[in-house]
Design a protein around this motif. Sequence first.
Motif, PDB file in Angstrom:
ATOM      1  N   ALA A 148       1.001  -1.324   0.115  1.00 10.71           N
ATOM      2  CA  ALA A 148      -0.043  -0.005   0.141  1.00 10.71           C
ATOM      3  C   ALA A 148       0.879   0.989  -0.065  1.00 10.71           C
ATOM      4  N   THR A 149       0.405   2.275  -0.766  1.00 11.77           N
ATOM      5  CA  THR A 149       1.362   3.488  -1.026  1.00 11.77           C
ATOM      6  C   THR A 149       0.883   4.833   0.054  1.00 11.77           C
ATOM      7  N   GLY A 150      -0.270   4.615   0.289  1.00 10.66           N
ATOM      8  CA  GLY A 150      -0.933   5.402   1.406  1.00 10.66           C
ATOM      9  C   GLY A 150      -1.017   6.897   0.558  1.00 10.66           C
ATOM     10  N   ARG A 151      -0.967   6.903  -0.837  1.00  9.71           N
ATOM     11  CA  ARG A 151      -1.500   8.086  -1.550  1.00  9.71           C
ATOM     12  C   ARG A 151      -2.871   8.004  -1.923  1.00  9.71           C
ATOM     13  N   ALA A 152      -3.307   9.324  -1.969  1.00  8.63           N
ATOM     14  CA  ALA A 152      -4.876   9.281  -2.340  1.00  8.63           C
ATOM     15  C   ALA A 152      -5.154   9.041  -3.838  1.00  8.63           C
ATOM     16  N   TYR A 153      -4.132   9.376  -4.430  1.00  8.35           N
ATOM     17  CA  TYR A 153      -4.382   9.257  -6.046  1.00  8.35           C
ATOM     18  C   TYR A 153      -3.847   7.771  -6.305  1.00  8.35           C
ATOM     19  N   GLY A 154      -4.286   7.519  -7.693  1.00  8.13           N
ATOM     20  CA  GLY A 154      -3.814   6.104  -8.345  1.00  8.13           C
ATOM     21  C   GLY A 154      -4.530   5.093  -7.657  1.00  8.13           C
ATOM     22  N   ALA A 155      -3.997   3.673  -7.784  1.00 10.21           N
ATOM     23  CA  ALA A 155      -4.554   2.643  -7.507  1.00 10.21           C
ATOM     24  C   ALA A 155      -4.315   2.274  -5.768  1.00 10.21           C
ATOM     25  N   GLY A 156      -3.586   3.228  -5.282  1.00  9.05           N
ATOM     26  CA  GLY A 156      -3.251   2.769  -3.913  1.00  9.05           C
ATOM     27  C   GLY A 156      -2.459   1.786  -3.579  1.00  9.05           C
ATOM     28  N   TRP A 157      -1.699   1.235  -4.601  1.00  8.14           N
ATOM     29  CA  TRP A 157      -0.612   0.219  -4.210  1.00  8.14           C
ATOM     30  C   TRP A 157       0.410   0.266  -5.451  1.00  8.14           C
ATOM     31  N   ALA A 158       1.594  -0.152  -5.034  1.00  9.09           N
ATOM     32  CA  ALA A 158       2.654  -0.312  -6.116  1.00  9.09           C
ATOM     33  C   ALA A 158       3.569  -1.662  -5.810  1.00  9.09           C
ATOM     34  N   CYS A 159       3.924  -2.190  -6.795  1.00  7.43           N
ATOM     35  CA  CYS A 159       4.751  -3.322  -6.962  1.00  7.43           C
ATOM     36  C   CYS A 159       5.958  -3.126  -6.099  1.00  7.43           C
ATOM     37  N   LYS A 160       6.574  -4.251  -5.356  1.00 14.12           N
ATOM     38  CA  LYS A 160       7.599  -4.311  -4.562  1.00 14.12           C
ATOM     39  C   LYS A 160       8.997  -4.381  -5.535  1.00 14.12           C
ATOM     40  N   ARG A 161      10.050  -3.806  -4.952  1.00 14.25           N
ATOM     41  CA  ARG A 161      11.312  -4.039  -5.687  1.00 14.25           C
ATOM     42  C   ARG A 161      11.564  -5.418  -6.286  1.00 14.25           C
ATOM     43  N   TYR A 174       9.655  -6.303  -9.082  1.00 11.38           N
ATOM     44  CA  TYR A 174       8.454  -6.582  -9.570  1.00 11.38           C
ATOM     45  C   TYR A 174       7.973  -5.581 -10.494  1.00 11.38           C
ATOM     46  N   GLN A 175       7.079  -5.822 -11.489  1.00  9.51           N
ATOM     47  CA  GLN A 175       6.722  -4.913 -12.057  1.00  9.51           C
ATOM     48  C   GLN A 175       5.126  -5.225 -12.649  1.00  9.51           C
ATOM     49  N   GLU A 176       4.387  -3.961 -12.735  1.00 10.26           N
ATOM     50  CA  GLU A 176       2.870  -4.276 -12.611  1.00 10.26           C
ATOM     51  C   GLU A 176       2.592  -4.601 -14.402  1.00 10.26           C
ATOM     52  N   THR A 177       1.575  -5.473 -14.365  1.00  9.51           N
ATOM     53  CA  THR A 177       1.172  -6.059 -15.660  1.00  9.51           C
ATOM     54  C   THR A 177      -0.328  -5.538 -15.483  1.00  9.51           C
ATOM     55  N   GLY A 178      -0.954  -5.632 -16.978  1.00 12.36           N
ATOM     56  CA  GLY A 178      -2.211  -4.988 -17.503  1.00 12.36           C
ATOM     57  C   GLY A 178      -3.239  -5.868 -16.558  1.00 12.36           C
ATOM     58  N   THR A 179      -3.042  -6.906 -15.718  1.00 16.27           N
ATOM     59  CA  THR A 179      -3.934  -7.516 -15.213  1.00 16.27           C
ATOM     60  C   THR A 179      -4.184  -6.996 -13.705  1.00 16.27           C
ATOM     61  N   ALA A 180      -3.426  -5.886 -13.329  1.00 14.29           N
ATOM     62  CA  ALA A 180      -3.505  -5.552 -11.811  1.00 14.29           C
ATOM     63  C   ALA A 180      -2.644  -6.279 -11.255  1.00 14.29           C
ATOM     64  N   ALA A 181      -1.612  -6.712 -11.529  1.00 17.58           N
ATOM     65  CA  ALA A 181      -0.872  -7.958 -10.719  1.00 17.58           C
ATOM     66  C   ALA A 181       0.665  -7.448 -10.782  1.00 17.58           C
ATOM     67  N   GLY A 216      15.386  -0.632  -8.837  1.00 17.08           N
ATOM     68  CA  GLY A 216      14.373  -1.871  -8.652  1.00 17.08           C
ATOM     69  C   GLY A 216      13.406  -2.132  -9.835  1.00 17.08           C
ATOM     70  N   PHE A 217      13.388  -1.395 -10.788  1.00 22.35           N
ATOM     71  CA  PHE A 217      12.619  -1.488 -11.955  1.00 22.35           C
ATOM     72  C   PHE A 217      12.966  -1.857 -13.232  1.00 22.35           C
ATOM     73  N   ASP A 218      14.564  -2.279 -13.323  1.00 18.37           N
ATOM     74  CA  ASP A 218      14.856  -2.812 -14.526  1.00 18.37           C
ATOM     75  C   ASP A 218      16.312  -3.447 -14.056  1.00 18.37           C
ATOM     76  N   TRP A 219      16.851  -4.143 -15.239  1.00 16.99           N
ATOM     77  CA  TRP A 219      18.054  -4.760 -14.865  1.00 16.99           C
ATOM     78  C   TRP A 219      19.377  -4.084 -15.876  1.00 16.99           C
ATOM     79  N   GLN A 220      20.534  -4.561 -15.284  1.00 15.48           N
ATOM     80  CA  GLN A 220      21.571  -4.105 -16.093  1.00 15.48           C
ATOM     81  C   GLN A 220      22.556  -5.294 -16.336  1.00 15.48           C
ATOM     82  N   CYS A 221      23.387  -5.413 -17.254  1.00  8.66           N
ATOM     83  CA  CYS A 221      24.438  -6.335 -17.325  1.00  8.66           C
ATOM     84  C   CYS A 221      25.489  -6.222 -16.729  1.00  8.66           C
ATOM     85  N   ASN A 222      26.173  -7.164 -16.040  1.00  8.84           N
ATOM     86  CA  ASN A 222      27.468  -6.844 -15.135  1.00  8.84           C
ATOM     87  C   ASN A 222      28.726  -6.396 -16.020  1.00  8.84           C
ATOM     88  N   ARG A 223      29.484  -6.094 -15.325  1.00 13.15           N
ATOM     89  CA  ARG A 223      30.750  -5.391 -15.797  1.00 13.15           C
ATOM     90  C   ARG A 223      31.444  -6.503 -16.881  1.00 13.15           C
TER      91      ARG A 223
END
Length: 253
Positions: A65-78, A80-87, A103-110
Motif C-alpha cells: 500500500a502506498t498511502g497515496r490518495a491518488y492512483g490505485a493505492g498500491w505499487a509493486c515491490k522492488r 517486480y513490475q505491474e502487468t495489465g491484469t493489476a498484478a 528496482g524497476f529494470d536490470w543491467q548487465c554485469n561488468r
Amino acid sequence: MIWSALALAGTIVFLASPVLAQDGTGAIPENAVAQNYGGGWDCALGYKLDGAECLPIDIPENAYATGRAYGAGWACKRGYQETGTAACEAIQIPDNAHLRSSGFDWQCNRGFRSDRDDCVAIALPENAYLTGEISGPGWACIRGYTATSDACVPIAVPANGYLTNADFGAAWACERGFFEMDGRCDPVDLPANAFLDPESYGPGWRCERGYEQVRNACVAIDLPENAHLDRTGNRWRCDRSFQLSDGACVLGR
C-alpha cells in the motif's frame, strides 16, 4: 446543586456523542485516523475513500500500500513490475545481469553488454580495458593506442613528439621548441634575441623586448627621441603630447 447537575448532564452528553474529526466536519469512520494537524481525517493505510467510508484496497501479491490518495493505492515491490491484469510479476533478469538500484529494470554485469533480452560477453581486444559504460563497445584503448572498429592499434608518434591523451583532436603534439610539419616535428629556427613562443600560430618564437621582427630575424628598435616602447616591447609610440611626423615624435599643437 443546580449548576452541578447541569455540568454533569453536559459531560454525559459529550461522552455519548460520536468522535468528530478535528475540524468538526463529521464523524471519523471505521478504518480512518484523525489528521495530525488541522482538521479532518484520512483513511488508514491499505484503505481508500469511497464516499464517506474507508474501504479496503485490493492489493495484489508482491505489492504494498502506498498511502497515496491518488492512483490505485498500491505499487509493486522492488524487483517486480505491474502487468495489465493489476498484478505484480517478477522482473526476468538474464544471466550475467543484476537488478538496478531503482528496482524497476536490470543491467548487465561488468564485462557484458546488453543484446536485446540477454547479456553477452564483451570481446576485449588486445591493449584495451573495460570502461563499464552501458553505451558503446564497453572498452577503450590503453595509452599509446587508438581504437579501430574492433582493435587497438599503436599511435605513431614522431621524434620530438608526445602523446596528448586527448579523447578528441590530435593524438600527439610536438615538444617545446619543435613544430608540426607534414606529420613530423621540426625544430624551431630560433634567431638571435628571440625566445620560444608557446602559441600554436606564428613562427614559434618572439623577439625580446627592444627588438622587432623583420622577416626571420630580430632587429634592435631604433627608438626616436620622445618615444617609448609599448606594452608588447616590440613596437614604440610617441610620448604623451607628442605626435608622429616623418618617423619622429614632435610636440603636438
